[in-house]
Design a protein around this motif. Structure first.
Motif, short mmCIF file in Angstrom:
data_model
loop_
_atom_site.label_atom_id
_atom_site.label_comp_id
_atom_site.label_asym_id
_atom_site.label_seq_id
_atom_site.Cartn_x
_atom_site.Cartn_y
_atom_site.Cartn_z
N VAL A 136 0.94 -1.06 0.09
CA VAL A 136 -0.41 0.03 -0.33
C VAL A 136 0.73 1.58 0.23
O VAL A 136 0.53 1.95 -0.68
CB VAL A 136 -0.32 0.00 1.12
CG1 VAL A 136 -1.69 1.29 1.06
CG2 VAL A 136 -1.59 -1.07 1.31
N PHE A 137 2.19 1.68 0.82
CA PHE A 137 2.89 2.47 0.54
C PHE A 137 3.38 2.47 -0.86
O PHE A 137 3.33 3.59 -1.01
CB PHE A 137 3.81 1.84 1.36
CG PHE A 137 5.48 3.24 1.80
CD1 PHE A 137 5.08 3.88 2.21
CD2 PHE A 137 6.12 3.13 0.56
CE1 PHE A 137 5.90 5.14 2.26
CE2 PHE A 137 7.53 3.72 0.67
CZ PHE A 137 6.87 4.88 1.35
N TRP A 138 4.23 1.69 -1.51
CA TRP A 138 4.35 2.16 -2.86
C TRP A 138 3.37 2.83 -3.68
O TRP A 138 3.26 3.26 -5.07
CB TRP A 138 5.20 0.95 -3.26
CG TRP A 138 6.53 1.21 -2.11
CD1 TRP A 138 7.22 -0.41 -1.75
CD2 TRP A 138 7.75 1.91 -2.62
NE1 TRP A 138 8.33 0.62 -1.62
CE2 TRP A 138 8.49 1.85 -1.69
CE3 TRP A 138 7.37 3.03 -3.33
CZ2 TRP A 138 10.40 1.76 -2.20
CZ3 TRP A 138 9.24 3.67 -3.36
CH2 TRP A 138 9.78 3.21 -2.31
N ILE A 183 20.33 -3.34 0.50
CA ILE A 183 19.72 -3.23 1.50
C ILE A 183 18.18 -3.17 1.88
O ILE A 183 16.99 -3.95 2.27
CB ILE A 183 20.06 -2.29 2.11
CG1 ILE A 183 19.54 -2.11 3.79
CG2 ILE A 183 19.82 -0.81 1.11
CD1 ILE A 183 20.47 -1.06 4.42
N PHE A 184 17.02 -2.97 0.01
CA PHE A 184 16.03 -2.72 0.15
C PHE A 184 15.15 -3.91 -0.32
O PHE A 184 14.09 -4.39 0.07
CB PHE A 184 15.26 -1.62 -0.60
CG PHE A 184 16.00 -0.27 0.25
CD1 PHE A 184 14.82 -0.05 1.43
CD2 PHE A 184 16.94 0.45 -0.03
CE1 PHE A 184 15.37 0.92 1.82
CE2 PHE A 184 16.52 1.74 0.42
CZ PHE A 184 16.11 2.33 1.78
N ARG A 185 15.53 -4.68 -1.03
CA ARG A 185 15.02 -5.70 -1.72
C ARG A 185 14.23 -6.72 -0.72
O ARG A 185 13.37 -6.99 -1.38
CB ARG A 185 16.02 -6.92 -2.21
CG ARG A 185 16.95 -5.84 -3.62
CD ARG A 185 17.79 -6.77 -4.39
NE ARG A 185 17.99 -6.11 -5.75
CZ ARG A 185 19.04 -6.83 -6.79
NH1 ARG A 185 20.05 -7.55 -7.05
NH2 ARG A 185 19.07 -5.98 -7.49
N PRO A 186 14.58 -7.27 0.13
CA PRO A 186 13.68 -7.84 1.12
C PRO A 186 12.42 -7.01 1.41
O PRO A 186 12.04 -7.89 1.48
CB PRO A 186 15.00 -8.24 2.25
CG PRO A 186 16.28 -8.28 1.93
CD PRO A 186 16.41 -7.28 1.24
N ALA A 187 12.73 -6.10 2.24
CA ALA A 187 11.83 -5.59 2.51
C ALA A 187 10.58 -5.24 0.84
O ALA A 187 9.32 -5.77 0.60
CB ALA A 187 11.11 -3.99 2.56
N LEU A 221 12.02 2.14 -8.26
CA LEU A 221 13.37 1.33 -9.71
C LEU A 221 13.91 1.87 -8.70
O LEU A 221 14.96 0.70 -8.61
CB LEU A 221 13.12 2.03 -10.55
CG LEU A 221 11.77 1.88 -11.19
CD1 LEU A 221 11.79 2.39 -12.47
CD2 LEU A 221 11.33 0.12 -11.23
N LYS A 222 14.38 2.35 -7.82
CA LYS A 222 16.10 2.75 -7.89
C LYS A 222 16.11 1.82 -6.82
O LYS A 222 16.86 1.91 -6.29
CB LYS A 222 16.59 4.55 -7.37
CG LYS A 222 16.51 5.33 -8.90
CD LYS A 222 17.57 4.76 -9.85
CE LYS A 222 18.53 4.64 -9.94
NZ LYS A 222 19.17 4.23 -11.13
N LEU A 223 14.82 2.19 -5.62
CA LEU A 223 15.64 1.92 -4.14
C LEU A 223 14.81 -0.23 -3.86
O LEU A 223 16.01 -0.49 -3.40
CB LEU A 223 14.52 1.37 -3.26
CG LEU A 223 14.13 3.30 -2.57
CD1 LEU A 223 13.19 3.86 -1.65
CD2 LEU A 223 15.75 3.41 -2.24
N ARG A 224 14.39 -0.81 -5.51
CA ARG A 224 14.76 -2.20 -5.54
C ARG A 224 16.10 -2.06 -5.74
O ARG A 224 16.21 -3.40 -5.38
CB ARG A 224 13.50 -2.50 -7.23
CG ARG A 224 13.06 -2.92 -6.45
CD ARG A 224 11.71 -3.43 -7.88
NE ARG A 224 12.70 -3.90 -8.73
CZ ARG A 224 12.57 -4.47 -10.13
NH1 ARG A 224 11.59 -3.63 -10.50
NH2 ARG A 224 13.09 -5.17 -10.96
#
Length: 296
Positions: A263-265, A288-292, A281-284
Motif C-alpha cells: 500500500v505504501f508504494w 538493502i531494500f530488496r527483502p522488504a 525502481l531505484k530503491l529496488r
C-alpha cells in the motif's frame, strides 16, 4: 540482530535449475526474462534463508521453499498471464497518459505564455508604428485611408486581434469612434465593439492615445484581442489530471505484474507519480531494500 544465512553451492544450483526451468517456458523478450530470473532467484533464496532462520535444516528448507513456490509450469502460466495483462493494458495506459500529459502541458503553458505577455507583442508593434507616423506628421485631423489600411492589416494578419476602432478627437472630450473594422461587428453603448466571452476564449480591450499635432488633438485607438479563458485553463488541468491518474494506474500495474506491491508504494506512485515510480525502481536496485520489497 540475526546472523545472515549462507546457502551452500548445491542449494544455489538447485534454485538456479528451478528458475531456469521456468525461464525456458517464458515467451518474452530477453530483458524481461533476465529480470524475471533475477527476481525469482532472489525470492527463492530469501524464502530458504527465512526457513533456515526458523531452525530448519538446509535440505528441508530448500524443499519447503520449492514446494511453496509451486510447479514451474503452473508458475510460468501465471506469470505469462500477468505479462499479458501488462502488455495489453499497461502499454495502452502509458501511451494514453503521455498524450494527456503533453496536451495538458501544452494547454496550460500556452495559457500562461499568451495571457501573460505574448498577446501584447502585436499591440506594442502597432502602437510603435502609429506613434512613429504621428511624429512624422503622417496622421492629421482625420482617419486617412492609409491609417485605415494599417489597422485593417493588423486585424487581418493577426489571429490575436478581433477588431480595431479609431477616432481623432480632442484629448479632453470623448466622441464615438468614426472607424471600426470589421464594420459589421455589433457595437455596445459606449461605442466599443461588443465583447465576446466564450468557453475557451474571451476578448479584452487595449488602447492607446497618440497626440497629433499641436492643437490638442489625439488619435484614440482601441483594439479588441482574443485571450484564453479560465475554461481553457481548466481544460489543461483536466488533461493533466487524466495523465496523473493513468500514469499512476500504469505504474501500479507495471510493478504488480512483476511482484506484489505494498500500500505504501501504491500511495507513493499515486501521490508522487513519476517521481514515486522512479524512487521505487531505484530503491529496488539496492540490496538493502530488496527483502522488504520482495516480501511486500
Amino acid at each position: 540482530m540475526l546472523q545472515e544465512q549462507r546457502l551452500s553451492p548445491n542449494a544455489l544450483q538447485r534454485i538456479g535449475r528451478q528458475v531456469e526451468a521456468m525461464c525456458r517456458q517464458l515467451d518474452e523478450p530477453e530483458a524481461v526474462i533476465s529480470e524475471f530470473r533475477e527476481e525469482m532467484t532472489g525470492h527463492l533464496i530469501m524464502s530458504v534463508e527465512d526457513l533456515l532462520g526458523a531452525g530448519l535444516p538446509e535440505e528441508d528448507a530448500l524443499a519447503k521453499a520449492l514446494e511453496r513456490f509451486g510447479e514451474p509450469q503452473r508458475v510460468t502460466e501465471e506469470l505469462e498471464s500477468l505479462y499479458r495483462i501488462r502488455k495489453t493494458y499497461a502499454r495502452w495506459l502509458f501511451k494514453t497518459a503521455l498524450v494527456f500529459g503533453l496536451l495538458g502541458m501544452l494547454v496550460i503553458g500556452s495559457f500562461f505564455a499568451w495571457n501573460e505577455g505574448l498577446h501584447n507583442i502585436v499591440v506594442k508593434r502597432l502602437n510603435h508604428e502609429l506613434f512613429a507616423d504621428a511624429a512624422a506628421g503622417k496622421i492629421g485631423a482625420e482617419i486617412t485611408p492609409e491609417l485605415q489600411a494599417s489597422l485593417q492589416a493588423a486585424v487581418d494578419d493577426h489571429l490575436s486581434l478581433r477588431s480595431a476602432s479609431a477616432v481623432i478627437r480632442d484629448m479632453k472630450e470623448w466622441v464615438p469612434y468614426t472607424f471600426t473594422y470589421p464594420a459589421q461587428l455589433p457595437i455596445d453603448a459606449s461605442g466599443n465593439v461588443q465583447r465576446v466571452d466564450g468557453l475557451l476564449f474571451y476578448t479584452l480591450y487595449t488602447g492607446a492615445m497618440i497626440p497629433v499635432g499641436d492643437q490638442g488633438k489625439a488619435l484614440s485607438v482601441t483594439l479588441q484581442q482574443w485571450l484564453f479563458s479560465s475554461g481553457y485553463f481548466m481544460l489543461g488541468a483536466v488533461f493533466l489530471f487524466a495523465y496523473w491518474v493513468l500514469f499512476g494506474a500504469w505504474g501500479i500495474l507495471n510493478v504488480y505484474s512483476r511482484r506484489p506491491i505494498t500500500v505504501f508504494w501504491a500511495l507513493m506512485i499515486i501521490l508522487f507519480n513519476a517521481l514515486g515510480y522512479y524512487a521505487y525502481l531505484k530503491l529496488r536496485q539496492l540490496s538493502i531494500f530488496r527483502p522488504a520489497l520482495a516480501k511486500s
